[in-house]
Design a protein around this motif. Sequence first.
Motif, PDB file in Angstrom:
ATOM      1  N   ALA A   1      -0.726  62.773  -0.584  1.00  0.00           N
ATOM      2  CA  ALA A   1      -2.106  63.262  -0.639  1.00  0.00           C
ATOM      3  C   ALA A   1      -2.704  63.376   0.755  1.00  0.00           C
ATOM      4  O   ALA A   1      -3.436  64.329   1.065  1.00  0.00           O
ATOM      5  CB  ALA A   1      -2.951  62.327  -1.502  1.00  0.00           C
ATOM      6  N   ARG A   2      -2.398  62.431   1.617  1.00  0.00           N
ATOM      7  CA  ARG A   2      -2.924  62.485   2.984  1.00  0.00           C
ATOM      8  C   ARG A   2      -2.304  63.663   3.736  1.00  0.00           C
ATOM      9  O   ARG A   2      -2.993  64.351   4.514  1.00  0.00           O
ATOM     10  CB  ARG A   2      -2.662  61.169   3.721  1.00  0.00           C
ATOM     11  N   ALA A   3      -1.012  63.919   3.516  1.00  0.00           N
ATOM     12  CA  ALA A   3      -0.377  65.076   4.149  1.00  0.00           C
ATOM     13  C   ALA A   3      -1.074  66.368   3.728  1.00  0.00           C
ATOM     14  O   ALA A   3      -1.352  67.241   4.559  1.00  0.00           O
ATOM     15  CB  ALA A   3       1.106  65.121   3.790  1.00  0.00           C
ATOM     16  N   LYS A   4      -1.388  66.486   2.429  1.00  0.00           N
ATOM     17  CA  LYS A   4      -2.081  67.685   1.939  1.00  0.00           C
ATOM     18  C   LYS A   4      -3.470  67.816   2.547  1.00  0.00           C
ATOM     19  O   LYS A   4      -3.900  68.912   2.932  1.00  0.00           O
ATOM     20  CB  LYS A   4      -2.161  67.637   0.410  1.00  0.00           C
ATOM     21  N   ALA A   5      -4.186  66.673   2.645  1.00  0.00           N
ATOM     22  CA  ALA A   5      -5.529  66.711   3.221  1.00  0.00           C
ATOM     23  C   ALA A   5      -5.478  67.118   4.693  1.00  0.00           C
ATOM     24  O   ALA A   5      -6.296  67.926   5.158  1.00  0.00           O
ATOM     25  CB  ALA A   5      -6.199  65.342   3.070  1.00  0.00           C
ATOM     26  N   LEU A   6      -4.521  66.589   5.421  1.00  0.00           N
ATOM     27  CA  LEU A   6      -4.407  66.914   6.840  1.00  0.00           C
ATOM     28  C   LEU A   6      -3.994  68.373   7.042  1.00  0.00           C
ATOM     29  O   LEU A   6      -4.434  69.018   8.003  1.00  0.00           O
ATOM     30  CB  LEU A   6      -3.409  65.971   7.517  1.00  0.00           C
TER      31      LEU A   6
ATOM     32  N   MET B   1      -6.945  70.446   6.927  1.00  0.00           N
ATOM     33  CA  MET B   1      -7.722  70.299   8.152  1.00  0.00           C
ATOM     34  C   MET B   1      -6.991  70.873   9.362  1.00  0.00           C
ATOM     35  O   MET B   1      -7.454  70.746  10.487  1.00  0.00           O
ATOM     36  CB  MET B   1      -8.041  68.812   8.380  1.00  0.00           C
ATOM     37  N   GLN B   2      -5.806  71.459   9.118  1.00  0.00           N
ATOM     38  CA  GLN B   2      -4.962  72.053  10.151  1.00  0.00           C
ATOM     39  C   GLN B   2      -4.490  71.005  11.166  1.00  0.00           C
ATOM     40  O   GLN B   2      -4.211  71.333  12.327  1.00  0.00           O
ATOM     41  CB  GLN B   2      -5.682  73.209  10.845  1.00  0.00           C
ATOM     42  N   ARG B   3      -4.374  69.784  10.708  1.00  0.00           N
ATOM     43  CA  ARG B   3      -3.795  68.704  11.535  1.00  0.00           C
ATOM     44  C   ARG B   3      -2.336  68.563  11.104  1.00  0.00           C
ATOM     45  O   ARG B   3      -1.940  67.632  10.415  1.00  0.00           O
ATOM     46  CB  ARG B   3      -4.594  67.426  11.348  1.00  0.00           C
ATOM     47  N   VAL B   4      -1.530  69.522  11.541  1.00  0.00           N
ATOM     48  CA  VAL B   4      -0.197  69.697  10.963  1.00  0.00           C
ATOM     49  C   VAL B   4       0.761  68.600  11.406  1.00  0.00           C
ATOM     50  O   VAL B   4       1.590  68.134  10.611  1.00  0.00           O
ATOM     51  CB  VAL B   4       0.359  71.095  11.319  1.00  0.00           C
ATOM     52  N   ASP B   5       0.689  68.164  12.646  1.00  0.00           N
ATOM     53  CA  ASP B   5       1.596  67.102  13.095  1.00  0.00           C
ATOM     54  C   ASP B   5       1.368  65.826  12.298  1.00  0.00           C
ATOM     55  O   ASP B   5       2.325  65.138  11.901  1.00  0.00           O
ATOM     56  CB  ASP B   5       1.401  66.840  14.587  1.00  0.00           C
TER      57      ASP B   5
ATOM     58  N   ALA C   1       4.020  63.832   9.705  1.00  0.00           N
ATOM     59  CA  ALA C   1       4.327  62.401   9.778  1.00  0.00           C
ATOM     60  C   ALA C   1       4.108  61.719   8.428  1.00  0.00           C
ATOM     61  O   ALA C   1       4.931  60.895   7.991  1.00  0.00           O
ATOM     62  CB  ALA C   1       3.469  61.740  10.849  1.00  0.00           C
ATOM     63  N   CYS C   2       3.015  62.062   7.752  1.00  0.00           N
ATOM     64  CA  CYS C   2       2.748  61.473   6.432  1.00  0.00           C
ATOM     65  C   CYS C   2       3.799  61.897   5.415  1.00  0.00           C
ATOM     66  O   CYS C   2       4.244  61.084   4.592  1.00  0.00           O
ATOM     67  CB  CYS C   2       1.358  61.874   5.948  1.00  0.00           C
ATOM     68  N   ALA C   3       4.182  63.175   5.455  1.00  0.00           N
ATOM     69  CA  ALA C   3       5.204  63.650   4.522  1.00  0.00           C
ATOM     70  C   ALA C   3       6.531  62.932   4.758  1.00  0.00           C
ATOM     71  O   ALA C   3       7.244  62.583   3.806  1.00  0.00           O
ATOM     72  CB  ALA C   3       5.382  65.158   4.668  1.00  0.00           C
ATOM     73  N   ARG C   4       6.858  62.693   6.001  1.00  0.00           N
ATOM     74  CA  ARG C   4       8.103  61.972   6.301  1.00  0.00           C
ATOM     75  C   ARG C   4       8.021  60.524   5.838  1.00  0.00           C
ATOM     76  O   ARG C   4       9.015  59.964   5.363  1.00  0.00           O
ATOM     77  CB  ARG C   4       8.406  62.073   7.794  1.00  0.00           C
TER      78      ARG C   4
END
Length: 360
Positions: free
Chosen positions: A255-260, A263-267, A271-274
């Motif tokens: 969920a945090r990866a999707k939220a970021l 927000m276009q905070r792709v890096d 990291a969250c997805a990993r």
Amino acid sequence: MSDAHAAARITLNEALTRAHAHWNAGQAAQAEQLCRSVLAASPDQPDALHLLGMMAHAYGKLDMAIDCLSAACSAPGVSAAYAANLAEMCRQKGLLERAEAAGREAVARDPMLVAGWNNLGITLQEAGKFEESRRCLERVVELHPDSADAHSNLGNTCRRQHQFDLAEAYYRRALALDHGHAQAHSNLAFLLSTQGRQDEAAAEARIAIELDPHLVEAYLNLAEAEASRHRHDAALRALDMLSAFAPRHPAERVARAKALLRMQRVDGALACARDALTLAPQSADAHHAHARALHALGRTDEALAAYREAARLPGVVREDALNGLIQLLDEARRPGDARAARDEMRAARPSPAFVRETDS
């Protein structure tokens, strides 16, 4: 005399009875000691393995719990409830194929076991096998018509079949049966968010959190409602609240990866997805979040592999993963591969004939 010494002087059945009594009294250390004494004398004793597994699960040791329950279920003639419990633990770990097998074993052993039908139905729901899931959960409602849990779970499957009015009716029936049913409030929040009713969704998610401050899904649903209203900082705060009591939960990382990403905070999203993949390597959701982050970074080959893995694994994100795969193949000017992916998506999409109404 300690329980360990006493166990050597009593029968295995007496030791197990005492172990259950200790566990029910909140005396986990004594219960575990007695279970291990039983297993020292009889290493394959299924009842001791089952109780040890349930204790491990209660303390968040899911891998140990699954190992104990798997060993217990391998013994002949054990309770069908053991297989039902194993199904739920495997589902929580994201091992949907193992969960389905255990759930089917449970209902084969005892066709009247409500927990067996319920856990199998939820597993099939998460695997995207909605028609079978619905039949299982309708069976639960038939066996236990006054169960708020049963109606809430059936609503989830109807929602995933895009029968939103019917799903809402099941959730509201669950709440009529139990006004304080946190999971039903959370499920209703998810449905309302899906329909674009974000204010109502956020309100229901907050009610669920007030009722059960440790309900993971409620925080996820609140975060989604906030993000859908472009309140990204509020979405991250909801996930921070979740992390406070469930640090490094795979669903929170996804969920945090999707939220970021929003927000276009792709890096940060990558990291969250990993992290999610490390915690739940068989999670289709984690692979899909990983694919989306790689796609956004322009890492085409890695993203293609991640989309394919998300589409291969059991789960409800397969169509989204195939859509992402098709988009990326189009961008990479690989029309043949994109056509093949479109054919795969059409083949995977359920026939409308399987979506039906009930008299419920």
